[in-house]
Design a protein around this motif. Sequence first.
Motif, short mmCIF file in Angstrom:
data_model
loop_
_atom_site.label_atom_id
_atom_site.label_comp_id
_atom_site.label_asym_id
_atom_site.label_seq_id
_atom_site.Cartn_x
_atom_site.Cartn_y
_atom_site.Cartn_z
N ASN A 3 0.88 -1.17 0.00
CA ASN A 3 0.00 0.00 0.00
C ASN A 3 0.91 1.21 0.00
O ASN A 3 1.33 1.70 1.05
CB ASN A 3 -0.91 -0.01 1.23
CG ASN A 3 -1.85 1.18 1.26
OD1 ASN A 3 -1.79 2.08 0.44
ND2 ASN A 3 -2.73 1.18 2.25
N ARG A 4 1.24 1.73 -1.17
CA ARG A 4 2.20 2.81 -1.29
C ARG A 4 1.68 3.83 -2.28
O ARG A 4 1.21 3.48 -3.36
CB ARG A 4 3.53 2.27 -1.81
CG ARG A 4 4.61 3.27 -1.74
CD ARG A 4 5.50 2.93 -0.62
NE ARG A 4 6.07 3.84 0.24
CZ ARG A 4 5.75 4.03 1.51
NH1 ARG A 4 4.72 3.50 2.04
NH2 ARG A 4 6.44 4.77 2.30
N VAL A 5 1.79 5.11 -1.93
CA VAL A 5 1.32 6.20 -2.78
C VAL A 5 2.43 7.24 -2.87
O VAL A 5 3.02 7.60 -1.85
CB VAL A 5 0.06 6.86 -2.18
CG1 VAL A 5 -0.36 8.07 -2.99
CG2 VAL A 5 -1.07 5.86 -2.08
N VAL A 6 2.69 7.70 -4.08
CA VAL A 6 3.62 8.81 -4.30
C VAL A 6 2.89 9.83 -5.16
O VAL A 6 2.42 9.50 -6.25
CB VAL A 6 4.93 8.34 -4.99
CG1 VAL A 6 5.84 9.52 -5.26
CG2 VAL A 6 5.62 7.29 -4.16
N LEU A 7 2.79 11.06 -4.66
CA LEU A 7 2.05 12.11 -5.35
C LEU A 7 2.89 13.38 -5.44
O LEU A 7 3.68 13.66 -4.54
CB LEU A 7 0.77 12.46 -4.57
CG LEU A 7 -0.21 11.34 -4.30
CD1 LEU A 7 -1.24 11.78 -3.27
CD2 LEU A 7 -0.88 10.91 -5.59
N VAL A 8 2.68 14.14 -6.50
CA VAL A 8 3.25 15.48 -6.62
C VAL A 8 2.12 16.38 -7.09
O VAL A 8 1.46 16.10 -8.09
CB VAL A 8 4.42 15.54 -7.62
CG1 VAL A 8 4.87 16.97 -7.82
CG2 VAL A 8 5.57 14.67 -7.13
N GLY A 9 1.89 17.46 -6.34
CA GLY A 9 0.82 18.38 -6.69
C GLY A 9 0.92 19.66 -5.90
O GLY A 9 1.89 19.89 -5.17
N LEU A 70 4.01 23.70 -4.16
CA LEU A 70 4.25 22.42 -4.81
C LEU A 70 4.88 21.47 -3.80
O LEU A 70 5.87 21.81 -3.16
CB LEU A 70 5.18 22.60 -6.01
CG LEU A 70 5.45 21.38 -6.88
CD1 LEU A 70 4.16 20.91 -7.55
CD2 LEU A 70 6.51 21.69 -7.92
N ALA A 71 4.28 20.29 -3.64
CA ALA A 71 4.76 19.34 -2.64
C ALA A 71 4.72 17.92 -3.18
O ALA A 71 3.87 17.58 -4.01
CB ALA A 71 3.92 19.43 -1.37
N GLY A 72 5.64 17.11 -2.69
CA GLY A 72 5.65 15.68 -2.98
C GLY A 72 5.27 14.94 -1.72
O GLY A 72 5.73 15.27 -0.63
N VAL A 73 4.42 13.94 -1.86
CA VAL A 73 3.93 13.17 -0.71
C VAL A 73 4.22 11.70 -0.96
O VAL A 73 3.94 11.17 -2.03
CB VAL A 73 2.41 13.38 -0.50
CG1 VAL A 73 1.86 12.45 0.55
CG2 VAL A 73 2.13 14.83 -0.15
N ASP A 74 4.78 11.05 0.05
CA ASP A 74 5.02 9.61 0.03
C ASP A 74 4.28 9.03 1.22
O ASP A 74 4.49 9.48 2.35
CB ASP A 74 6.53 9.33 0.13
CG ASP A 74 6.84 7.85 0.12
OD1 ASP A 74 6.02 7.05 -0.37
OD2 ASP A 74 7.92 7.48 0.62
N GLY A 75 3.41 8.07 0.98
CA GLY A 75 2.64 7.52 2.09
C GLY A 75 1.82 6.32 1.68
O GLY A 75 2.20 5.57 0.79
#
Length: 138
Positions: A3-9, A70-75
Amino acid sequence: MLNRVVLVGRLTRDPELRFTPNGVAVANFTLAVNRPFSNQQGEREADFINVVVWRKPAESVANYLKKGSLAGVDGRVQTRSYENNESKRVFVTEVVAESVQFLEPKGSRDNTGNQGGGFDNDPFGGGPVDISDDDLPF
């Protein structure tokens, strides 16, 4: 299981910082993430994803990010439910961030949310890098 999510927005609003009764910091924000394709009218659409971050990273997010950042999220994705004031079950899907990366230098956006001159102090010059494959260590 994975269960891994990587987002940039970009943040759609300023982060909301709260503290649990035990004093643990928690911040919530919404990240607008562009889809990799255009709709039939040729416009880019975005998904608006709720993010929650805990403890020290929550305080950093609240102190340094704001609407438009602008942020990157790993979760990971988490679902939960609760009963609201009208006794209806509400289901929530959100990303619980394990790390949040600040992807713009502080002050690189002006008050209107437009790109400013934040890269003027870039120690690496801010321009394209001319490097050959022979120079790479991998």
